[in-house]
Design an enzyme around this catalytic site. Sequence first.
Site, short mmCIF file in Angstrom:
data_model
loop_
_atom_site.label_atom_id
_atom_site.label_comp_id
_atom_site.label_asym_id
_atom_site.label_seq_id
_atom_site.Cartn_x
_atom_site.Cartn_y
_atom_site.Cartn_z
N SER A 46 0.86 -1.19 0.00
CA SER A 46 0.00 0.00 0.00
C SER A 46 0.89 1.23 0.00
O SER A 46 1.72 1.39 -0.89
CB SER A 46 -0.96 -0.03 1.20
OG SER A 46 -1.89 1.04 1.12
N THR A 47 0.78 2.11 1.00
CA THR A 47 1.52 3.36 1.02
C THR A 47 3.03 3.11 0.91
O THR A 47 3.60 2.37 1.70
CB THR A 47 1.22 4.14 2.31
OG1 THR A 47 -0.18 4.19 2.51
CG2 THR A 47 1.80 5.53 2.25
N HIS B 231 -2.52 -1.06 -3.47
CA HIS B 231 -3.66 -0.17 -3.27
C HIS B 231 -3.46 1.08 -4.13
O HIS B 231 -2.55 1.87 -3.88
CB HIS B 231 -3.81 0.24 -1.80
CG HIS B 231 -4.13 -0.91 -0.90
ND1 HIS B 231 -3.87 -0.88 0.45
CD2 HIS B 231 -4.70 -2.11 -1.14
CE1 HIS B 231 -4.27 -2.01 1.00
NE2 HIS B 231 -4.76 -2.78 0.05
N MET C 150 -0.15 1.28 5.03
CA MET C 150 -0.93 1.70 6.19
C MET C 150 -2.06 0.72 6.42
O MET C 150 -2.66 0.22 5.48
CB MET C 150 -1.47 3.11 5.96
CG MET C 150 -2.12 3.76 7.16
SD MET C 150 -2.65 5.45 6.76
CE MET C 150 -1.06 6.19 6.37
N ASP D 151 -4.41 -4.58 6.00
CA ASP D 151 -4.76 -5.44 4.87
C ASP D 151 -3.59 -6.35 4.51
O ASP D 151 -2.46 -5.89 4.36
CB ASP D 151 -5.15 -4.59 3.66
CG ASP D 151 -5.75 -5.42 2.53
OD1 ASP D 151 -6.42 -6.42 2.83
OD2 ASP D 151 -5.56 -5.05 1.36
#
Length: 330
Positions: free
Chosen positions: A146-147, A172, A265, A268
């Site tokens: 993600s991030t 993401h 973050m 998940d």
Amino acid sequence: MEGRPTRVFICEGSAIARAQLADLIGKQPGLRLVGSAAEPITAAEAQRRQVDVLLVGEGSPGKAQARAAAGRGIAVLALGESGPSPVARPAARSQAELAEYGRLLAERLKAASRSAGAATALPAGRPPPPGRPGAYPGRIVFIGASTGGTEAIKEVLLGLPAQMPPVLMVQHMPEMFTPSFAKRLDDLCALHVKEAEQGERLHGGTVYLAPGHSHLSISRHGGGYVCELARSEPVNRHRPSVDVLFRSAAAEVGAAAIGVLLTGMGKDGAEGLLRMKHAGAWTIAQDQRSCVVYGMPREAVALGAAREVLPLNAIATHVMQRLASPLHTD
């Protein structure tokens, strides 16, 4: 060094765009503009100027130049839809919108600098062994991020050879960005990188990226595996969700799978990585020092889902070592 501003160099063919970007960067705390030019500068010149991030527009660095910059710990962000790690171009908009654009741009620049710096500050692992045609039959690699994941994924994929088992991946990202992200990775990496398609059969040497509008999972079909896409409800507030992909890996591939959970973050992927471990898969989480955001890997480590916790620059090597080893059994 603590408190050191992120040093940015702008390479942009338009004098108007250069001036606008220079103005926006100059207003952001924690950033320092160290120069600008109409043409890309070499990696050696960027290093001499102590550049942390190259922000490039038209005439952005090609594959060789991007690799050279990354090898010297310099991040590369591209304006538009092509090149490494793209960011939107500033358009004619209100002062309030430009201010928000400047804030978001600053976040991207700082995150890219942290990611590149963390990777090069750690000792490099030995290079992965070369792939072989038909190597690693039945094995599949699964990656979630993600991030900070766009740079982390690039780092991992650049360390993998063309002859690999299939790789399935969730990052993401909004659906309007996943096609250009896949194309950019395909341009940079030895592996073929593409967006996954419904019912598509998996082949070695190919990375299948979840499109931003759908969950990605796999299922068995005709002695092999195919991609399954679903626009069902978000999981952990995300679609695509890493957990959806990892759960299918546990159910369908079991001990023949390798799971890698990168920076991000939230949580998940943590529970899905644990399912993979329980199914006999080899599981890896990125360590805190090399993460842009130590959220998802931290949750996985807390659950006991990771068999290994590794710095970003060691992950590709360990994936290759695991592929060359017998299947793990508890």
